[in-house]
Design a protein around this motif. Sequence first.
Motif, mmCIF file in Angstrom:
data_model
loop_
_atom_site.group_PDB
_atom_site.id
_atom_site.type_symbol
_atom_site.label_atom_id
_atom_site.label_comp_id
_atom_site.label_asym_id
_atom_site.label_seq_id
_atom_site.Cartn_x
_atom_site.Cartn_y
_atom_site.Cartn_z
ATOM 1 N N UNK A 51 3.915 -19.240 2.043
ATOM 2 C CA UNK A 51 5.104 -18.632 2.625
ATOM 3 C C UNK A 51 6.173 -19.706 2.739
ATOM 4 N N UNK A 52 7.396 -19.337 2.425
ATOM 5 C CA UNK A 52 8.494 -20.285 2.470
ATOM 6 C C UNK A 52 8.845 -20.640 3.916
ATOM 7 N N UNK A 53 9.670 -21.631 4.080
ATOM 8 C CA UNK A 53 10.002 -22.117 5.424
ATOM 9 C C UNK A 53 10.661 -21.044 6.286
ATOM 10 N N UNK A 69 -2.277 -10.829 4.078
ATOM 11 C CA UNK A 69 -0.845 -10.969 4.337
ATOM 12 C C UNK A 69 -0.589 -12.259 5.106
ATOM 13 N N UNK A 70 0.285 -13.090 4.566
ATOM 14 C CA UNK A 70 0.682 -14.310 5.253
ATOM 15 C C UNK A 70 2.003 -14.052 5.970
ATOM 16 N N UNK A 71 2.125 -14.607 7.167
ATOM 17 C CA UNK A 71 3.363 -14.467 7.932
ATOM 18 C C UNK A 71 3.517 -15.697 8.810
ATOM 19 N N UNK A 72 4.687 -15.837 9.404
ATOM 20 C CA UNK A 72 4.918 -16.995 10.267
ATOM 21 C C UNK A 72 5.859 -16.612 11.384
ATOM 22 N N UNK A 77 5.812 -21.840 16.184
ATOM 23 C CA UNK A 77 5.218 -22.877 15.332
ATOM 24 C C UNK A 77 3.847 -22.449 14.795
ATOM 25 N N UNK A 78 3.749 -21.224 14.356
ATOM 26 C CA UNK A 78 2.465 -20.683 13.950
ATOM 27 C C UNK A 78 2.594 -19.894 12.652
#
Length: 122
Positions: A51-53, A69-72, A77-78
């Motif tokens: 995942x991008x910044x 699924x990736x998420x942020x 900060x996770x």
Amino acid sequence: QVQLVESGGGLVQTGGSLRLSCAASGRTFSSYAMGWFRQAPGKEREFVAAISSSGGRTYYADSVKGRFTISRDNAKNTVYLQMNSLKAEDTAVYYCAADSYFRVVRGTCDYWGQGTQVTVSS
């Protein structure tokens, strides 16, 4: 510098779900792309997701596309990895990593967590 700590691994039955978390230290988390990787016993480490910044761009390995699924959350900060429809072949130690998006996709990251075990039983 970034320190990464994964959590959320465990034992789950085939078809079940888990959500992994990776907490990062430091005030520059939002400047890093993040990725998840995994290593099964006797196998090389493999890329899972990136995942991008900003969170606006994601990329997945074919083996997990449509299931993971990736998420942020940059405020926390996770980075997360939601894993659904788990299969026995998803059993591995899962690592998160941080670097530029290009280096995350290539797996040549400078910063790595210690890993969390995911075991999928039939």
